[in-house]
Design an enzyme around this catalytic site. Structure first.
Site, short mmCIF file in Angstrom:
data_model
loop_
_atom_site.label_atom_id
_atom_site.label_comp_id
_atom_site.label_asym_id
_atom_site.label_seq_id
_atom_site.Cartn_x
_atom_site.Cartn_y
_atom_site.Cartn_z
N GLY A 14 0.83 -1.20 0.00
CA GLY A 14 0.00 0.00 0.00
C GLY A 14 0.87 1.25 0.00
N GLY A 18 -0.12 6.21 4.58
CA GLY A 18 0.73 5.52 5.56
C GLY A 18 1.93 4.85 4.92
CD GLU A 178 -14.69 17.60 2.83
OE1 GLU A 178 -13.87 18.21 3.52
OE2 GLU A 178 -14.49 16.44 2.44
CG ASP A 318 -7.87 4.99 7.03
OD1 ASP A 318 -7.28 5.80 7.78
OD2 ASP A 318 -8.60 5.34 6.08
C1 LIG Z 1 -13.18 11.03 0.42
C2 LIG Z 1 -12.22 11.06 1.60
C3 LIG Z 1 -11.95 12.26 2.24
C4 LIG Z 1 -11.07 12.29 3.31
N1 LIG Z 1 -10.82 13.49 3.92
C5 LIG Z 1 -9.93 13.55 4.93
C6 LIG Z 1 -9.60 14.81 5.53
O1 LIG Z 1 -10.13 15.87 5.15
N2 LIG Z 1 -8.69 14.81 6.54
C7 LIG Z 1 -8.08 13.65 6.97
O2 LIG Z 1 -7.25 13.70 7.88
N3 LIG Z 1 -8.38 12.45 6.43
C8 LIG Z 1 -9.27 12.38 5.42
N4 LIG Z 1 -9.57 11.16 4.85
C9 LIG Z 1 -8.95 9.96 5.40
C10 LIG Z 1 -7.55 9.71 4.85
O3 LIG Z 1 -7.51 9.88 3.46
C11 LIG Z 1 -7.15 8.30 5.26
O4 LIG Z 1 -7.14 8.25 6.68
C12 LIG Z 1 -5.79 7.88 4.73
O5 LIG Z 1 -5.75 7.93 3.32
C13 LIG Z 1 -5.45 6.48 5.20
O6 LIG Z 1 -4.18 6.14 4.75
P1 LIG Z 1 -3.79 4.59 4.54
O7 LIG Z 1 -2.35 4.59 4.17
O8 LIG Z 1 -4.24 3.80 5.69
O9 LIG Z 1 -4.68 4.12 3.32
P2 LIG Z 1 -4.84 4.71 1.88
O10 LIG Z 1 -4.37 6.11 1.79
O11 LIG Z 1 -6.26 4.41 1.52
O12 LIG Z 1 -3.87 3.83 0.99
C14 LIG Z 1 -4.08 2.47 0.81
C15 LIG Z 1 -3.27 2.02 -0.39
O13 LIG Z 1 -3.26 0.60 -0.41
C16 LIG Z 1 -3.47 0.16 -1.73
N5 LIG Z 1 -4.02 -1.21 -1.63
C17 LIG Z 1 -5.22 -1.58 -1.11
N6 LIG Z 1 -5.35 -2.92 -1.13
C18 LIG Z 1 -4.20 -3.39 -1.68
C19 LIG Z 1 -3.71 -4.69 -1.97
N7 LIG Z 1 -4.42 -5.80 -1.66
N8 LIG Z 1 -2.51 -4.81 -2.57
C20 LIG Z 1 -1.76 -3.71 -2.88
N9 LIG Z 1 -2.18 -2.45 -2.62
C21 LIG Z 1 -3.36 -2.31 -2.02
C22 LIG Z 1 -4.37 1.18 -2.35
O14 LIG Z 1 -4.26 1.20 -3.76
C23 LIG Z 1 -3.84 2.48 -1.71
O15 LIG Z 1 -2.83 3.06 -2.49
C24 LIG Z 1 -10.46 11.10 3.76
C25 LIG Z 1 -10.72 9.89 3.11
C26 LIG Z 1 -11.60 9.87 2.04
C27 LIG Z 1 -11.89 8.57 1.34
#
Ligand SMILES: Cc1cc2nc3c(=O)[nH]c(=O)nc-3n(C[C@H](O)[C@H](O)[C@H](O)COP(=O)(O)OP(=O)(O)OC[C@H]3O[C@@H](n4cnc5c(N)ncnc54)[C@H](O)[C@@H]3O)c2cc1C
Length: 438
Positions: A14, A18, A178, A318
């Site tokens: 991912g 993060g 939003e 997340d």
């Molecule tokens: C519409 C929206 C608005 C938001 N607004 C805000 C805001 O205003 N302020 C705020 O603080 N937070 C906001 N968030 C929350 C924030 O974007 C998330 O908390 C954050 O992106 C989480 O990061 P992450 O690294 O856990 O996951 P993500 O950023 O979702 O990244 C996950 C990655 O894993 C990859 N992936 C998934 N499954 C697999 C797999 N099996 N194999 C390989 N790759 C995979 C995906 O392609 C992606 O690139 C918002 C979220 C959304 C959806």
């Protein structure tokens, strides 16, 4: 994939908020890093709704992962979907886009795969009510919103026209608020004078929310401010309602107070922002590591964000569950950096593991131009000040200088001219191309 050196191999699954931070934190560490993602781009989800409503292009809110890591000599990028994990053999199985698979051995594994839209047992809603988690989602929503105005323009029957000009948004959290506000702004400002038959400003936007106030994660005072702006924008908010059915032609709700009283709103466009759950790979990880998934399928983690009994596996962002930390960008980014720092320390021969300490800088939500709410500790900002603070925070978080400059330019042009130029719609899967607006 075989090891070319004796350096420990760190695999990061991912490259979202993060995962990218974990990789960057390992830039100078004595390790090899492989970043696996099912897409080629790092996506900034907080601005997805601006892409969906024609304000920003998909390129402005995403950056190629390879480009972001091109100066990090110890990092390799693999395009593919992680689908299996053998924790004993320390091997990850990745499915490439051509459906062939590859196995990647690791010494340390960081899982940061995020969440997906949850329909709470009503998965059949998904075909009529897209969620907003990916670029595909944003482009599908753009197609529906822009397409709805186009269809309405050429329909002679006034009642059908009204259905196409009604937009329902399920969920009154930040994303729901939003997108609802943005649809009204699109209709009242950007589309003004562009149509000959319809008046786009007549578009009816329904915000359907189960709770008793919008933006429940913010203070009641900021919720009230947000509600006031939504009212001024012309968003029709319904609180205390549950969406019980979604079809191609309407959305059905009941109220908490009177569950037997069913109301159906005719609409051709329903959007779903009412919840998230872990992606399927979370279940694979839980089974491989022998842990039980927590709330929404999240994986429970120890103080250093590693998984109990598996000191070589970290879950961040997340998808991880610890101390009820919210699923927001800062938690994911700080968590990614922390996992990277612990791994760098271990690779240097360290044995101790620092616990993760989250620094809460607050949260922000955009309501309308010149109106946003920002909550940070005891500080509440709203109106113009909140909007400026919101803009600065989001620009700072966007990956890449080019995206930051492009976004500032785009926002400025939109403010000055009211126009939105990123309104191209694509037809997606050729199978569904005959029904581009569904
Ligand atoms: C519409 C929206 C608005 C938001 N607004 C805000 C805001 O205003 N302020 C705020 O603080 N937070 C906001 N968030 C929350 C924030 O974007 C998330 O908390 C954050 O992106 C989480 O990061 P992450 O690294 O856990 O996951 P993500 O950023 O979702 O990244 C996950 C990655 O894993 C990859 N992936 C998934 N499954 C697999 C797999 N099996 N194999 C390989 N790759 C995979 C995906 O392609 C992606 O690139 C918002 C979220 C959304 C959806």
């Amino acid at each position: 994939m075989t090891s070319a050196t004796n350096q420990p191999h760190v695999v990061i699954v991912g490259a979202g908020l993060g995962g990218l931070q974990a990789a960057r934190r390992l830039k100078r560490a004595n390790v090899r890093v492989t970043v696996v993602d099912r897409g080629t781009s790092h996506l900034f989800q907080p601005l997805l709704y601006q892409c969906a409503t024609g304000l920003l292009s998909e390129g402005a809110i995403s950056s190629p992962i390879r480009h972001l890591l091109k100066r990090q000599r110890n990092a390799h990028v693999v395009l593919g979907e992680a689908e299996a994990l053998d924790a004993q053999e320390r091997t990850l199985t990745v499915c490439r886009p051509d459906e062939s698979t590859m196995e990647i051995g690791y010494d340390y594994l960081v899982v940061a795969v995020g969440m997906r839209t949850a329909y709470h047992g009503n998965d059949e809603f998904a075909q009529f009510a897209p969620g907003m988690k990916t670029l595909d989602d944003a482009l599908a929503i753009r197609r529906r919103i822009i397409g709805a105005f186009e269809v309405a323009e050429s329909i002679p029957d006034a009642e059908s026209r009204r259905e196409w000009l009604t937009f329902a948004v399920s969920g009154g959290g930040p994303t729901g608020v939003e997108i609802a506000g943005q649809i009204r702004e699109l209709a009242t400002l950007a589309l003004e004078h562009e149509f000959r038959t319809i008046d786009p400003s007549e578009a009816r936007v329904l915000l359907l929310h189960g709770g008793d106030r919008v933006l429940p994660s913010f203070s009641p005072k900021l919720s009230r401010r947000a509600q006031h702006i939504l009212d001024e924008l012309g968003v029709e908010t319904h609180l205390g309602v549950h969406v019980t059915d979604v079809t191609a032609e309407d959305v059905e709700t009941t109220t908490k107070a009177e569950p037997k009283q069913v109301v159906r709103y005719p609409t051709r466009t329903t959007l779903w922002t009412a919840g998230v759950e872990a992606v399927p790979f979370a279940g694979v990880v839980a089974r491989a590591l022998g842990v039980e998934q927590g709330r929404g399928g999240r994986i429970p983690v120890e103080a250093d964000l590693s998984v109990a009994g598996h000191p070589d596996v970290w879950v961040v962002g997340d998808m991880s569950s610890r101390d009820n930390l919210p699923g927001v960008a800062e938690v994911a980014m700080q968590g990614g950096r922390h996992a990277g720092a612990v791994i760098a320390h271990l690779a240097d021969g360290g044995t101790d593991r620092a616990p993760f300490k989250y620094r809460d800088f607050g949260s922000a939500a955009y309501i309308a131009r010149r109106h946003a709410v920002v909550e940070s500790g005891k500080l509440d900002l709203y109106g113009y000040l909140g909007w400026v603070a919101w803009g600065v925070i989001h620009i700072a978080f966007l990956a890449g200088m080019r995206n930051r400059l492009g976004t500032v330019l785009n926002w400025s042009a939109t403010l000055l001219t009211d126009s939105r130029r990123e309104r191209a719609i694509t037809f997606g899967d050729p199978e569904t191309a005959r029904q581009p607006y569904r």
